[in-house]
Design a protein around this motif. Structure first.
Motif, short mmCIF file in Angstrom:
data_model
loop_
_atom_site.label_atom_id
_atom_site.label_comp_id
_atom_site.label_asym_id
_atom_site.label_seq_id
_atom_site.Cartn_x
_atom_site.Cartn_y
_atom_site.Cartn_z
N UNK A 1 -9.56 16.56 -60.99
CA UNK A 1 -9.20 17.22 -61.20
C UNK A 1 -7.85 17.37 -61.97
N UNK A 2 -6.95 17.77 -62.67
CA UNK A 2 -5.75 17.84 -63.23
C UNK A 2 -4.97 18.73 -62.81
N UNK A 3 -3.70 18.25 -63.20
CA UNK A 3 -2.63 19.40 -63.58
C UNK A 3 -1.84 19.61 -64.09
N UNK A 4 -1.86 20.54 -64.24
CA UNK A 4 -1.37 21.26 -65.87
C UNK A 4 0.36 21.23 -66.53
N UNK A 5 0.79 20.80 -67.38
CA UNK A 5 2.18 20.95 -67.05
C UNK A 5 2.93 22.16 -66.78
N UNK A 6 2.25 22.95 -67.42
CA UNK A 6 2.66 25.15 -67.82
C UNK A 6 2.53 25.52 -67.22
N UNK A 7 3.09 26.49 -65.73
CA UNK A 7 2.07 26.60 -64.75
C UNK A 7 2.31 28.10 -64.75
N UNK A 8 1.03 28.61 -64.68
CA UNK A 8 0.76 29.98 -65.33
C UNK A 8 -0.05 30.36 -64.38
N UNK A 9 -0.35 32.17 -64.38
CA UNK A 9 -1.18 32.29 -63.45
C UNK A 9 -2.20 32.38 -63.09
N UNK A 10 -3.05 32.16 -62.09
CA UNK A 10 -4.55 32.24 -62.07
C UNK A 10 -5.49 32.94 -63.60
N UNK A 11 -5.28 34.41 -63.12
CA UNK A 11 -6.32 34.59 -64.40
C UNK A 11 -5.98 34.41 -65.76
N UNK A 12 -4.97 33.84 -65.70
CA UNK A 12 -4.94 33.68 -67.48
C UNK A 12 -4.86 32.86 -67.48
N UNK A 13 -5.22 31.49 -67.19
CA UNK A 13 -5.63 30.57 -66.85
C UNK A 13 -7.26 30.28 -67.32
N UNK A 14 -7.66 31.41 -66.46
CA UNK A 14 -9.71 31.41 -66.73
C UNK A 14 -9.26 32.22 -68.09
N UNK A 15 -8.97 32.78 -68.34
CA UNK A 15 -8.71 33.79 -69.18
C UNK A 15 -8.86 32.51 -70.54
N UNK A 16 -7.85 32.18 -70.29
CA UNK A 16 -7.40 31.25 -71.82
C UNK A 16 -9.28 30.19 -71.97
N UNK A 17 -9.05 29.93 -70.57
CA UNK A 17 -10.67 28.23 -70.53
C UNK A 17 -11.61 29.39 -70.66
#
Length: 652
Positions: free
Chosen positions: A182-198
């Motif tokens: 489990x890695x930590x992203x440098x740019x903080x995003x909302x959970x919905x935006x991260x899920x939509x992007x991935x």
């Protein structure tokens, strides 16, 4: 030090609830994913409306509801396995034999069995959903004489076995590609935006992995398919229908409809599991804000200075360091709490605890880099243990005011790096922990021929056997035998080599098995460098937190608490900078690996050393740019001052 019982509060109150939330969202996303799978598997271009109505009827039927309940149970088990096996520090195998040991570990073996079982359950649900020839394992048929009997439905069997194979392959690839990392992203995003992007990447990875898994499964079933088929027939008393082509043949497997349904079922299985994994990663790595100080004593173990000193669980330490990095950049009010003094007493306990832990992390990394550099000996010369070679550079031996020697060895620093990095020893040669650390790697492609000659075993008939070996002596021409101490003791002259030739034993050739294992034990230089920086995300946050706090102290530190530890911080960063520069001069350290996008494995750990180098240089520049010429009054060694001047003049 906070006790283990107190540290469990974070797992119980934070991590477990985050895992539950990720599983709940995975279950909520299961109906639309199932609907898409049913439509894809049963869609007909000639009757589209009829296909959609049949799909809706199937999902609301008793078999459809029961299948959905089973799928929810599988999602719960997958989520529990993620919570059980996740890690924030990847396990990197530095050799092929180490990777084989990971795959054969009992813990992974149990995990593989569970995934095989879950794969069979999901495949059965897919078979019931698709219906037609995949629905049941047996069907009534008649013998040649007209007697009724139950025959094996091999289409149903091949689908169930495909689920088991895909589940096993997924578990196997999870170890190879570190899917539990489990890695930590440098740019903080909302959970919905991260899920939509991935999400598009998850769909692509699932479809690609399913394609390769089905290909491998088809090849295996072509040669070994008769074994499970015969066992099922014998166990369940089923018969084979002679009028149907067996599927373990080229004619039987060249069924495009069968191949399509196998691929769609495998894609559905992997998609549900990968979405569960993605949601778990998103929820677990969400930022958590720790209080800097508390008014109540019973809550002091939840404060940031206390949490930073925790060793277990590692997710707690990583989230605390992440919070420190964000605090130092974006929260002036919390920074004031870090710079505040205790009442009564007037001591900077918060700053002392935070700076001490960050410096300890950076010092530990420096020691590991020095030990690694001395171990690999890539320049082909072993590090001598004589008094002349024990002299260190001034940067390694300088002692700053208020700090201990940053390069002094600790008894446990070798345990910070995976054991496979330093697991090199010469068979049959007893070595102490100190001498084994500096033993050169003779099998390395970077070792010179001269080093191999110097460290080769000495012939017992040689005059140098049993004496001190020196490179200067070994480079001399061979000497004839002369009157030695042995002849004086025995009272008889030693025969000359001309009259009595000394027998030269022939070197024994290693067996095939020993040579095979030795080749597999060869270290992978790139992997060993990755393993050395496997936990460098913590050091990156420590560097960011320290540098931003020091920068902010120039205008916000009213009591000057940071100025007392500024020499220690600068010395620690400069020594680490020197160690990192030495590491990147190694042939394998400067090559950037290619990121793979065909699997769900997170490969960000492969580039952590580059991120650390950039963060370290940026942190030093952040301090020198803020303080400028004021740093000339800081008490540091002459070597460090010379290195610091390079940063002040922007020459680094």
């Amino acid at each position: 030090m906070v006790s283990t019982e107190q540290s469990c509060w974070f797992i119980r109150k934070v991590i477990c609830w985050r895992a539950v939330a990720s599983i709940a969202w995975a279950v909520l996303l299961l109906p639309p994913i199932t609907l898409v799978f049913v439509i894809i598997s049963k869609f007909s271009f000639l009757h589209p409306i009829q296909t959609i109505s049949e799909c809706l009827y199937l999902l609301t039927s008793a078999s459809g509801i029961f299948s959905f309940i089973l799928l929810c149970g599988v999602i719960l088990i997958v989520g529990f396995l993620h919570l059980e096996y996740y890690t924030v520090i990847p396990t990197i195998a530095c050799s092929k034999i180490a990777l084989l040991g990971q795959l054969l570990h009992p813990r992974h073996f149990i995990n593989s069995l569970v995934h095989c079982f879950m794969g069979v359950i999901v495949a059965w649900c897919c078979a019931v959903t698709m219906g037609l020839r995949y629905e049941t394992l047996g069907y009534p048929c008649t013998e040649s004489d007209g007697h009724p009997q139950m025959c094996l439905n091999e289409y149903h069997l091949i689908l169930l076995l495909a689920g088991a194979f895909v589940g096993f392959s997924h578990s196997l690839l999870g170890v190879i590609y570190n899917m539990n990392y489990v890695s930590f992203h440098t740019v903080q995003q909302y959970k919905y935006l991260r899920f939509k992007r991935c999400l598009p990447l998850v769909v692509k990875c699932s479809a690609t992995q399913a394609l390769y898994s089905v290909r491998n499964y088809i090849v295996m079933y072509l040669f070994l398919g008769y074994i499970p088929r015969a066992w099922i027939c014998k166990t369940l008393n089923l018969h084979l229908d002679s009028s149907v082509h067996p599927l373990d043949s080229i004619a039987g497997l060249l069924d495009l409809s069968l191949l399509y349904h196998l691929w769609s079922s495998a894609t559905f299985l992997l998609l549900t599991w990968n979405i569960t994994l993605l949601l778990f990663r998103i929820f677990v790595t969400e930022v958590y804000s720790f209080p800097v100080q508390s008014s109540f004593t019973e809550d002091s173990h939840q404060c940031l200075p206390k949490v930073l000193t925790e060793k277990q669980p590692m997710i707690l330490k990583f989230l605390a360091l992440q919070d420190l990095a964000l605090l130092s950049q974006h929260s002036p009010s919390r920074r004031c709490e870090v710079f505040s003094l205790s009442q009564p007493g007037g001591h900077p306990h918060n700053w002392n605890a935070i700076s001490k832990e960050c410096l300890s992390l950076l010092t530990d990394l420096t020691q590991r880099l020095v030990a690694y550099h001395d171990t690999v000996a890539t320049n082909g010369r072993a590090k001598s243990l004589s008094s002349g070679s024990e002299r260190k550079t001034s940067s390694e031996t300088s002692v700053t005011s208020g700090t201990e020697d940053l390069m002094s060895p600790r008894p446990v620093f070798l345990m910070k790096t995976p054991a496979s990095v330093f697991a090199r020893s010469v068979a049959g040669t007893p070595q102490s922990p100190l001498t084994s650390l500096f033993t050169p790697d003779l099998d390395s492609p970077f070792a010179s021929p001269a080093l191999r000659r110097l460290t080769a075993p000495v012939d017992q008939c040689s005059p140098w056997y049993g004496t001190v070996q020196s490179p200067h002596i070994m480079r001399r021409a061979p000497k004839l035998w002369s009157t030695s101490t042995d002849s004086q003791v025995n009272g008889s002259p030693t025969p000359s080599p001309a009259s009595v030739p000394s027998p030269k034993p022939e070197p024994s050739k290693p067996s095939f098995l020993a040579q095979f294992l030795q080749n597999r034990k060869e270290q992978l230089p790139e992997a060993s460098s990755q393993a050395l920086f496997a936990d460098s995300q913590a050091h990156i946050w420590a560097l960011e937190g320290l540098s931003y706090l020091v920068q902010a102290s120039f205008s916000e530190d009213q009591f000057g608490v940071v100025q007392t530890t500024l020499p220690s911080i600068l010395s620690c960063m400069l020594v680490l900078q020197e160690a990192v520069d030495r590491h990147f001069k190694l042939p394998h350290a400067s090559s950037k690996p290619v990121r793979s996008t065909s699997s769900m494995g997170d490969s960000t750990y492969k580039t952590l050393r580059f991120a650390l180098r950039a963060t370290l240089k940026t942190a030093i520049y952040r301090i020198t740019t803020t303080f400028g010429d004021h740093l000339n009054a800081v008490q540091i060694s002459a070597e460090h001052r010379k290195r610091l001047q390079q940063f002040l003049e922007y020459k680094e």
